[in-house]
Write a protein that holds these residues in place. Structure first.
Motif, PDB file in Angstrom:
ATOM      1  N   ASP A  22      -9.856 -54.996 128.314  1.00  0.00           N
ATOM      2  CA  ASP A  22      -9.259 -55.141 129.601  1.00  0.00           C
ATOM      3  C   ASP A  22      -8.441 -53.664 130.096  1.00  0.00           C
ATOM      4  N   ASP A  23      -8.964 -52.901 130.890  1.00  0.00           N
ATOM      5  CA  ASP A  23      -8.521 -51.402 131.058  1.00  0.00           C
ATOM      6  C   ASP A  23      -7.111 -51.413 131.648  1.00  0.00           C
ATOM      7  N   ARG A  24      -6.700 -52.534 132.100  1.00  0.00           N
ATOM      8  CA  ARG A  24      -5.373 -52.767 132.807  1.00  0.00           C
ATOM      9  C   ARG A  24      -4.351 -52.687 131.681  1.00  0.00           C
ATOM     10  N   ILE A  25      -4.529 -52.823 130.458  1.00  0.00           N
ATOM     11  CA  ILE A  25      -3.523 -52.932 129.326  1.00  0.00           C
ATOM     12  C   ILE A  25      -3.149 -51.770 128.997  1.00  0.00           C
ATOM     13  N   LYS A  26      -1.633 -51.536 129.359  1.00  0.00           N
ATOM     14  CA  LYS A  26      -1.189 -50.198 128.771  1.00  0.00           C
ATOM     15  C   LYS A  26      -0.331 -50.385 127.337  1.00  0.00           C
ATOM     16  N   TYR A  27      -0.276 -51.659 126.878  1.00  0.00           N
ATOM     17  CA  TYR A  27       0.510 -51.753 125.667  1.00  0.00           C
ATOM     18  C   TYR A  27       0.038 -52.981 125.020  1.00  0.00           C
ATOM     19  N   ASP A  28      -0.463 -52.961 123.689  1.00  0.00           N
ATOM     20  CA  ASP A  28      -1.209 -53.898 122.966  1.00  0.00           C
ATOM     21  C   ASP A  28       0.042 -54.968 122.504  1.00  0.00           C
TER      22      ASP A  28
ATOM     23  N   LEU B 113       2.509 -57.098 120.218  1.00  0.00           N
ATOM     24  CA  LEU B 113       2.319 -57.965 119.156  1.00  0.00           C
ATOM     25  C   LEU B 113       1.341 -59.051 119.443  1.00  0.00           C
ATOM     26  N   HIS B 114       0.889 -59.277 120.805  1.00  0.00           N
ATOM     27  CA  HIS B 114      -0.321 -60.094 121.183  1.00  0.00           C
ATOM     28  C   HIS B 114      -1.538 -59.601 121.765  1.00  0.00           C
ATOM     29  N   HIS B 115      -1.924 -58.416 121.458  1.00  0.00           N
ATOM     30  CA  HIS B 115      -3.130 -57.711 121.806  1.00  0.00           C
ATOM     31  C   HIS B 115      -3.210 -57.699 123.292  1.00  0.00           C
ATOM     32  N   GLY B 116      -2.106 -57.081 123.940  1.00  0.00           N
ATOM     33  CA  GLY B 116      -2.207 -57.018 125.389  1.00  0.00           C
ATOM     34  C   GLY B 116      -1.889 -57.839 126.281  1.00  0.00           C
ATOM     35  N   SER B 117      -1.928 -59.231 125.656  1.00  0.00           N
ATOM     36  CA  SER B 117      -1.848 -60.694 126.429  1.00  0.00           C
ATOM     37  C   SER B 117      -0.489 -60.550 127.201  1.00  0.00           C
ATOM     38  N   SER B 118       0.578 -60.225 126.578  1.00  0.00           N
ATOM     39  CA  SER B 118       2.015 -60.197 127.016  1.00  0.00           C
ATOM     40  C   SER B 118       2.046 -59.399 128.195  1.00  0.00           C
ATOM     41  N   TYR B 119       1.602 -58.073 128.219  1.00  0.00           N
ATOM     42  CA  TYR B 119       1.457 -57.127 129.299  1.00  0.00           C
ATOM     43  C   TYR B 119       0.621 -57.684 130.547  1.00  0.00           C
ATOM     44  N   LEU B 120      -0.459 -58.255 130.259  1.00  0.00           N
ATOM     45  CA  LEU B 120      -1.088 -58.939 131.359  1.00  0.00           C
ATOM     46  C   LEU B 120      -0.404 -60.188 131.941  1.00  0.00           C
ATOM     47  N   GLU B 121       0.128 -61.041 131.102  1.00  0.00           N
ATOM     48  CA  GLU B 121       1.007 -62.131 131.595  1.00  0.00           C
ATOM     49  C   GLU B 121       2.111 -61.502 132.550  1.00  0.00           C
ATOM     50  N   HIS B 122       3.013 -60.349 132.147  1.00  0.00           N
ATOM     51  CA  HIS B 122       3.868 -59.848 133.062  1.00  0.00           C
ATOM     52  C   HIS B 122       3.380 -59.104 134.300  1.00  0.00           C
ATOM     53  N   LEU B 123       2.188 -58.595 134.216  1.00  0.00           N
ATOM     54  CA  LEU B 123       1.505 -57.889 135.388  1.00  0.00           C
ATOM     55  C   LEU B 123       1.035 -59.167 136.340  1.00  0.00           C
ATOM     56  N   ASN B 124       0.650 -60.238 135.748  1.00  0.00           N
ATOM     57  CA  ASN B 124       0.353 -61.546 136.722  1.00  0.00           C
ATOM     58  C   ASN B 124       1.463 -61.993 137.411  1.00  0.00           C
ATOM     59  N   PHE B 125       2.801 -62.322 136.597  1.00  0.00           N
ATOM     60  CA  PHE B 125       3.689 -63.030 137.071  1.00  0.00           C
ATOM     61  C   PHE B 125       4.336 -61.990 138.063  1.00  0.00           C
ATOM     62  N   LEU B 126       4.510 -60.544 138.075  1.00  0.00           N
ATOM     63  CA  LEU B 126       4.846 -59.641 139.149  1.00  0.00           C
ATOM     64  C   LEU B 126       4.228 -59.767 140.207  1.00  0.00           C
ATOM     65  N   SER B 127       2.743 -59.995 140.012  1.00  0.00           N
ATOM     66  CA  SER B 127       2.209 -60.338 141.326  1.00  0.00           C
ATOM     67  C   SER B 127       2.541 -61.380 142.140  1.00  0.00           C
ATOM     68  N   ALA B 128       2.769 -62.471 141.354  1.00  0.00           N
ATOM     69  CA  ALA B 128       3.270 -63.760 141.883  1.00  0.00           C
ATOM     70  C   ALA B 128       4.416 -63.644 142.586  1.00  0.00           C
ATOM     71  N   VAL B 129       5.496 -62.952 141.993  1.00  0.00           N
ATOM     72  CA  VAL B 129       6.760 -62.610 142.621  1.00  0.00           C
ATOM     73  C   VAL B 129       6.545 -61.641 143.735  1.00  0.00           C
TER      74      VAL B 129
END
Length: 372
Positions: A306-312, A314-330
């Motif tokens: 996933d090219d959107r990940i800027k930081y892998d 502890l969880h292989h970039g999933s926490s970064y994508l989680e924050h990106l998704n939640f920020l979009s909802a906010v």
């Protein structure tokens, strides 16, 4: 849901609990700074954790206001969004305080939502009365690139009707946490709640159904048996098999071992439908899928990225994508629901509680039994 939190051009975050995972959230949010976010406050009664978080923030040039408790942070009015990453047994009280506070705050709460079904249900019911806030549960394994790709394959109908989901997690023992809180079921909810709510959430997602009953076998066989804290020996299991039956006839199985450091992959996921099979491997980030019709020679193998990940992290970039998704909802201001809602958090805990009870009682446990 109408999100009424007043959001300026910069979304201001506060982190409640800055132990290992809280600091991980701080680093992820730093890598999201170009998206217009800033961490402005933290709350934690543990001074060494405060100091480590402050050192990180200083390296990011983020001035932080430090509070010893979450209530002081709430009263400060500094934040738009709160991340709750405190020990599991504290989630209920903190979430109820946030939800009932006059000033609305959007919330990302680490898994598990709470340690008991009753507390989860209270949080769900309280949040229903606050249409001005969003609450997302940190079941971030959904965002790991190979898992996300497998979800896409399954939801695209490539495997037909899902019949079986098998998840293997073979990994290292639980890490040491502040005051060793995670060594005891009363604090964590038990291993199958604390750790495995991730996998029960994925099973439900792949099956596209809700759980009906659970059967489990597990024990404390290797880890923590020689540890003593305040005169007590840890009681968290370190291995288990769990079977989950769903209301559409599909079944899930978890194979958990927490003394299996000699593994190439920490997670292996298999989803089998009536026309095909898909697999995901973490951290190899490999996905394989094929159909019954084409057989072994028709199996596709791909590298999931996933090219959107800027930081892998502890969880292989999933926490970064989680924050990106939640920020979009906010930022959507009510036009977008959280990807992982409170009901998802509740059911993932309910399956874990049922599994823990099944081990204790030696029988199938209906989900209705723990939900009631």
């Amino acid at each position: 849901m109408a999100a009424a939190v007043a959001i300026s051009s910069t979304v201001k975050y506060g982190i409640i609990g800055v132990g290992m995972m809280g600091r991980e959230h701080l680093i992820n949010l730093h890598h999201l700074r170009t998206e217009g976010v800033a961490v402005v406050a933290i709350a934690d009664p543990h001074v060494p954790s405060q100091d480590l978080a402050l050192q990180l923030a200083q390296s990011f040039n983020w001035p932080l206001k430090v509070f010893s408790g979450h209530r002081e942070l709430l009263e400060s009015g500094l934040c738009d969004v709160l991340v709750v990453s405190t020990p599991n047994m504290t989630h209920y009280e903190i979430l109820m305080d946030i939800i009932n506070h006059p000033k609305p705050h959007h919330v990302l709460v680490e898994k598990p939502l709470c340690t008991t079904v009753a507390h989860c249900k209270e949080v769900v019911n309280a949040a229903r009365k606050r249409q001005d806030i969003l609450v997302q549960v940190g079941l971030e394994y959904r965002y790991m690139p190979p898992v996300a790709k497998l979800i896409e394959i399954v939801k695209g109908g490539n495997l037909g009707q899902v019949k079986m989901v098998a998840i293997r997690e073979h990994r290292f023992p639980f890490l040491v946490k502040v005051n060793n809180w995670n060594r005891f079921n009363v604090n964590s909810g038990g291993t199958l709640v604390e750790k495995c709510c991730h996998f029960f959430d994925l099973m439900r997602l792949f099956a596209g159904a809700n759980p009906v009953r659970v059967m489990a076998s597990g024990a404390i066989d290797v880890n923590h048996k020689d540890e003593i804290y305040d005169g007590k020996v840890p009681d968290i299991i370190d291995n288990a098999y769990v079977i989950v039956e769903f209301d559409n006839g599909s079944r899930g199985m978890l194979d958990l071992c927490m003394f299996a450091e000699g593994s190439k992959n920490e997670q292996e996921i298999s989803v089998v439908g009536d026309t095909g099979k898909g697999e995901a491997f973490v951290p190899e980030s490999i996905v394989r899928f094929g159909t019954r019709e084409k057989g072994r020679d028709g199996v596709h193998t791909l590298k999931a990225e996933d090219d959107r990940i800027k930081y892998d992290g502890l969880h292989h970039g999933s926490s970064y994508l989680e924050h990106l998704n939640f920020l979009s909802a906010v930022r959507a201001k009510g036009g977008q629901a959280p990807a992982v809602g409170l009901q998802d958090g509740l059911i993932s805990v309910a399956i874990g509680v049922a599994a823990q009870l099944s081990i204790e009682k030696g029988r199938f446990v209906p989900i209705a039994e723990v939900m009631d």
